[in-house]
Design a protein around this motif. Structure first.
Motif: not given
Length: 238
Positions: A33, A35, A43, A61, A87, A230
């Motif tokens: 995703t 973000s 988030v 993300f 991350w 996104g």
């Protein structure tokens, strides 16, 4: 579980990804995703929805900027009930930000030069799992665009493999935009070829990150194992 529009959007996106993969007889790729520019609470909501849907794995993300990711992670730490998040840095990394990136991220997808590899290895904190790296390839040879040439991949891969606190995972690309789907798909096919060549030398690589909200079906058709989405999840940014 109480269904929300966010749950419905996420479920629909995951289903679309799975449907495309099945239609091309490909394994369903992982969803990353994107973000960037999204607030921490958005988030948190999507990460929670992902977990509540019993989706496989930890929600991942992607952020473009080190400073934005640092602020977002700090704010998320103050929000109760946020599940663990993986991350990824998906934006260009300046060498002077390598120390922070090596601490903040689990993955860096934009490796395109030797200097970055050395800096990330130097600054990855002791005791952390190896930092996962993808080599970014400028597959269309666009002037002024970040990413290495395909013929530079082997040398960068060998350098990454030489650091025990780094882990080579594969390749990433953002092909040139084109209104012609055949042109885009050709670029994705070229990336798949680069990936297979890399895997012949490094059998453990497993990730080909390519495809975004507007072209991920084409990327999946050519073997993407991770798609970066996104807009389709958060909506268009104002």
């Amino acid at each position: 579980m109480h269904a929300t529009p966010l749950h419905a959007t996420l479920c629909d996106t995951l289903q679309r990804i799975d449907n495309v993969a099945q239609s091309h007889r490909r394994p369903a790729p992982r969803l990353l995703t994107v973000s960037k520019t999204q607030p921490a609470r958005a988030v948190a909501g999507l990460a929670t929805a992902f977990t509540e849907l019993d989706a496989d794995g930890i929600p991942a993300f992607g952020e473009n900027y080190v400073q934005e990711a640092a602020a977002k992670q700090a704010e998320l730490a103050t929000i109760a009930g946020v599940p663990p998040i993986e991350w990824h840095l998906i934006g260009h990394l300046q060498s002077n930000k390598a120390r922070e990136a090596a601490t903040l991220f689990d993955w860096v997808q934009t490796i395109d030069r030797s200097k970055l590899i050395a800096a990330l290895a130097r600054h990855r904190p002791a005791g952390r799992t190896p930092l996962n790296l993808l080599i970014q390839v400028n597959i269309d040879d666009e002037a002024g665009k970040h990413g290495c040439r395909p013929d530079q991949v082997a040398a960068l891969a060998a350098q990454i493999a030489g650091h025990p606190n780094l882990r080579l995972r594969g390749l990433m690309a953002i092909p040139a935009p084109s209104p012609d789907d055949a042109v885009r798909r050709q670029a994705f096919a070229a990336m798949r070829e680069c990936f297979e060549i890399l895997r012949s030398a490094h059998p453990d690589v497993d990730t080909l990150s390519m495809g975004m909200s507007d072209d991920y079906p084409l990327a999946i058709a050519e073997g993407a194992t991770m798609v970066r989405i996104g807009t389709a999840l958060f909506g268009k940014r104002g």
